[in-house]
Scaffold this motif. Structure first.
Motif, PDB file in Angstrom:
ATOM      1  N   ASP A 185      31.667  42.823  41.417  1.00 57.32           N
ATOM      2  CA  ASP A 185      30.527  43.445  42.087  1.00 57.32           C
ATOM      3  C   ASP A 185      30.944  44.280  43.294  1.00 57.32           C
ATOM      4  OD1 ASP A 185      28.935  42.219  40.214  1.00 57.32           O
ATOM      5  OD2 ASP A 185      28.178  40.656  41.565  1.00 57.32           O
ATOM      6  N   GLY A 186      32.119  43.991  43.842  1.00 57.32           N
ATOM      7  CA  GLY A 186      32.576  44.718  45.019  1.00 57.32           C
ATOM      8  C   GLY A 186      33.240  46.045  44.725  1.00 57.32           C
ATOM      9  N   ARG A 187      33.576  46.303  43.471  1.00 60.30           N
ATOM     10  CA  ARG A 187      34.320  47.528  43.141  1.00 60.30           C
ATOM     11  C   ARG A 187      33.662  48.811  43.647  1.00 60.30           C
ATOM     12  NH1 ARG A 187      36.048  46.460  36.809  1.00 60.30           N
ATOM     13  NH2 ARG A 187      37.555  44.774  37.206  1.00 60.30           N
ATOM     14  N   PRO A 188      32.356  48.974  43.477  1.00 60.66           N
ATOM     15  CA  PRO A 188      31.762  50.253  43.917  1.00 60.66           C
ATOM     16  C   PRO A 188      31.771  50.446  45.422  1.00 60.66           C
ATOM     17  CG  PRO A 188      30.327  49.107  42.333  1.00 60.66           C
ATOM     18  CD  PRO A 188      31.368  48.128  42.788  1.00 60.66           C
ATOM     19  N   TYR A 189      32.033  49.379  46.182  1.00 55.10           N
ATOM     20  CA  TYR A 189      31.889  49.431  47.636  1.00 55.10           C
ATOM     21  C   TYR A 189      33.212  49.195  48.371  1.00 55.10           C
ATOM     22  CZ  TYR A 189      27.270  48.570  45.730  1.00 55.10           C
ATOM     23  OH  TYR A 189      26.126  48.628  44.960  1.00 55.10           O
ATOM     24  N   ARG A 190      34.319  49.285  47.672  1.00 57.48           N
ATOM     25  CA  ARG A 190      35.658  49.060  48.245  1.00 57.48           C
ATOM     26  C   ARG A 190      35.765  47.653  48.857  1.00 57.48           C
ATOM     27  NH1 ARG A 190      37.917  51.761  52.131  1.00 57.48           N
ATOM     28  NH2 ARG A 190      39.941  52.038  51.105  1.00 57.48           N
ATOM     29  N   ILE A 191      35.151  46.689  48.195  1.00 58.05           N
ATOM     30  CA  ILE A 191      35.264  45.296  48.603  1.00 58.05           C
ATOM     31  C   ILE A 191      36.181  44.597  47.611  1.00 58.05           C
ATOM     32  CG2 ILE A 191      34.074  43.124  49.026  1.00 58.05           C
ATOM     33  CD1 ILE A 191      31.552  44.777  49.667  1.00 58.05           C
ATOM     34  N   ALA A 192      37.355  44.197  48.081  1.00 56.65           N
ATOM     35  CA  ALA A 192      38.322  43.498  47.238  1.00 56.65           C
ATOM     36  C   ALA A 192      38.160  41.998  47.441  1.00 56.65           C
ATOM     37  CB  ALA A 192      39.747  43.924  47.595  1.00 56.65           C
ATOM     38  N   CYS A 193      38.322  41.243  46.373  1.00 58.68           N
ATOM     39  CA  CYS A 193      38.213  39.787  46.488  1.00 58.68           C
ATOM     40  C   CYS A 193      39.326  39.130  45.684  1.00 58.68           C
ATOM     41  CB  CYS A 193      36.857  39.294  46.002  1.00 58.68           C
ATOM     42  SG  CYS A 193      36.623  37.509  46.235  1.00 58.68           S
ATOM     43  N   GLY A 194      40.034  38.218  46.317  1.00 61.88           N
ATOM     44  CA  GLY A 194      41.092  37.466  45.655  1.00 61.88           C
ATOM     45  C   GLY A 194      40.990  35.997  46.003  1.00 61.88           C
ATOM     46  N   GLN A 195      41.847  35.213  45.401  1.00 60.97           N
ATOM     47  CA  GLN A 195      41.808  33.755  45.583  1.00 60.97           C
ATOM     48  C   GLN A 195      43.222  33.220  45.724  1.00 60.97           C
ATOM     49  OE1 GLN A 195      39.056  31.558  43.095  1.00 60.97           O
ATOM     50  NE2 GLN A 195      40.593  30.000  42.647  1.00 60.97           N
ATOM     51  N   ILE A 196      43.406  32.317  46.654  1.00 57.71           N
ATOM     52  CA  ILE A 196      44.675  31.628  46.806  1.00 57.71           C
ATOM     53  C   ILE A 196      44.479  30.166  46.433  1.00 57.71           C
ATOM     54  CG2 ILE A 196      44.311  31.305  49.303  1.00 57.71           C
ATOM     55  CD1 ILE A 196      47.420  31.463  49.547  1.00 57.71           C
ATOM     56  N   ASP A 197      45.256  29.694  45.470  1.00 54.15           N
ATOM     57  CA  ASP A 197      45.186  28.314  45.015  1.00 54.15           C
ATOM     58  C   ASP A 197      46.365  27.558  45.609  1.00 54.15           C
ATOM     59  OD1 ASP A 197      42.891  28.742  43.470  1.00 54.15           O
ATOM     60  OD2 ASP A 197      44.086  29.539  41.818  1.00 54.15           O
ATOM     61  N   ILE A 198      46.030  26.559  46.420  1.00 58.75           N
ATOM     62  CA  ILE A 198      47.008  25.897  47.278  1.00 58.75           C
ATOM     63  C   ILE A 198      47.263  24.482  46.780  1.00 58.75           C
ATOM     64  CG2 ILE A 198      47.477  25.144  49.655  1.00 58.75           C
ATOM     65  CD1 ILE A 198      45.425  27.395  50.476  1.00 58.75           C
ATOM     66  N   GLY A 199      48.520  24.101  46.769  1.00 60.29           N
ATOM     67  CA  GLY A 199      48.880  22.754  46.351  1.00 60.29           C
ATOM     68  C   GLY A 199      49.734  22.043  47.381  1.00 60.29           C
ATOM     69  N   ASN A 200      49.169  20.994  47.990  1.00 60.58           N
ATOM     70  CA  ASN A 200      49.908  20.074  48.852  1.00 60.58           C
ATOM     71  C   ASN A 200      50.453  20.705  50.125  1.00 60.58           C
ATOM     72  OD1 ASN A 200      49.365  18.326  46.746  1.00 60.58           O
ATOM     73  ND2 ASN A 200      51.435  17.517  46.606  1.00 60.58           N
ATOM     74  N   ALA A 201      49.606  21.454  50.823  1.00 59.31           N
ATOM     75  CA  ALA A 201      49.976  21.858  52.179  1.00 59.31           C
ATOM     76  C   ALA A 201      49.776  20.660  53.103  1.00 59.31           C
ATOM     77  CB  ALA A 201      49.112  23.027  52.637  1.00 59.31           C
ATOM     78  N   ALA A 202      50.680  20.471  54.036  1.00 57.40           N
ATOM     79  CA  ALA A 202      50.629  19.313  54.939  1.00 57.40           C
ATOM     80  C   ALA A 202      49.569  19.543  56.007  1.00 57.40           C
ATOM     81  CB  ALA A 202      51.993  19.088  55.584  1.00 57.40           C
ATOM     82  N   THR A 203      48.394  18.922  55.809  1.00 59.06           N
ATOM     83  CA  THR A 203      47.292  19.018  56.760  1.00 59.06           C
ATOM     84  C   THR A 203      46.639  17.646  56.890  1.00 59.06           C
ATOM     85  OG1 THR A 203      45.580  19.500  55.097  1.00 59.06           O
ATOM     86  CG2 THR A 203      46.846  21.379  55.935  1.00 59.06           C
TER      87      THR A 203
END
Length: 263
Positions: A185-203
């Motif tokens: 849906d963001g393509r016409p408006y120069r809105i990029a969307c991505g996802q980072i999938d994280i495994g076992n960060a020490a928090t």
């Protein structure tokens, strides 16, 4: 009192919003973005934790990094609305949303999970992510120059579940659908969307992995973890790309964690 970002000191910097910025991955990403010369708005439910993140960022005079803590409960539409009004009034635009706020919920069998506990996880992980993404989308669509980037914090659980994690896993699978729809849906408006999938960060949220966590084979085992700063570097890289380029999905995980071959 919040340590406000100053327009003169933030001139020329792009503006980022990090939710769940009071600890863990959110704090690490905020620090990495400030180091890359972003102005960073810190959102989270605990004012004292946001202030600690702001303190760790620090200031280096009028040309130094800018940071603005805004205590916000992302599950409440009125608070999300107020957050984005503050961003627009203070900076005039938003270039990046890191949709990071999240909750695990209790690690219990599905038949023992209360509806209230289910609802609490869905409220933060899915509803909160949607509310912030929707508000960011509106802002990015209307601002001049138009556009911006949304990075959603998924999880290894967006691909494979852990035992006793139905609410968390369901919301993280839903996050992938949110990412894909926003990206389209963001393509016409120069809105990029991505996802980072994280495994076992020490928090704080992953402490039980270092103490021993239930595996698919029924055993309880200690799992390796990685520094949250390693995740933050990846988010900063995704954020630095021109809007003509997008990391659609990225996986960052402790090398030896039981993901490939889980179960």
């Amino acid at each position: 009192m919040p340590q406000e970002a100053r327009e003169d000191g933030a001139a020329g910097r792009k503006v980022a919003l990090v939710t769940g910025a009071g600890s863990g991955i959110g704090r690490a990403v905020a620090l990495a973005l400030v180091a890359d010369n972003w102005t960073v708005v810190l959102a989270g439910r605990r004012p004292d934790a946001l202030e600690e993140t702001a303190r760790q960022v620090g200031y280096a005079g009028i040309e130094g990094p800018a940071v603005l803590p805004v205590p916000t409960d992302v599950t409440r539409p009125e608070e999300v609305g107020a957050l984005f009004t503050t961003i627009r009034d203070r900076f005039g635009r938003l270039d990046l949303l890191f949709n990071n706020a999240g909750a695990f919920g209790p690690p219990v069998p599905v038949e023992e999970l209360s509806y209230d506990d289910w609802r609490a996880v869905v409220d933060v992980n899915l509803d909160g992510a949607f509310l912030c993404a929707q508000a960011a989308f509106r802002t990015m669509k209307e601002q001049d120059p138009q556009g911006g980037r949304i990075i959603n914090n998924g999880s290894i659980s967006a691909h494979v579940p852990r035992p006793h994690s139905i609410a968390y896993t369901a919301t993280k699978h839903a996050m992938t659908g949110l990412t894909k729809s926003l990206s389209l849906d963001g393509r016409p408006y120069r809105i990029a969307c991505g996802q980072i999938d994280i495994g076992n960060a020490a928090t704080e949220m992953t402490g039980r992995m270092q103490a021993g966590i239930l595996q698919a084979n029924g055993r309880t085992e200690i799992e390796p973890v990685m520094d949250a700063a390693d995740v933050a570097r990846t988010v900063a890289h995704m954020a630095a790309l021109p809007l003509e380029a997008n990391v659609q999905f990225a996986t960052v995980m402790a090398t030896a964690m039981p993901y490939i071959g889980r179960g």
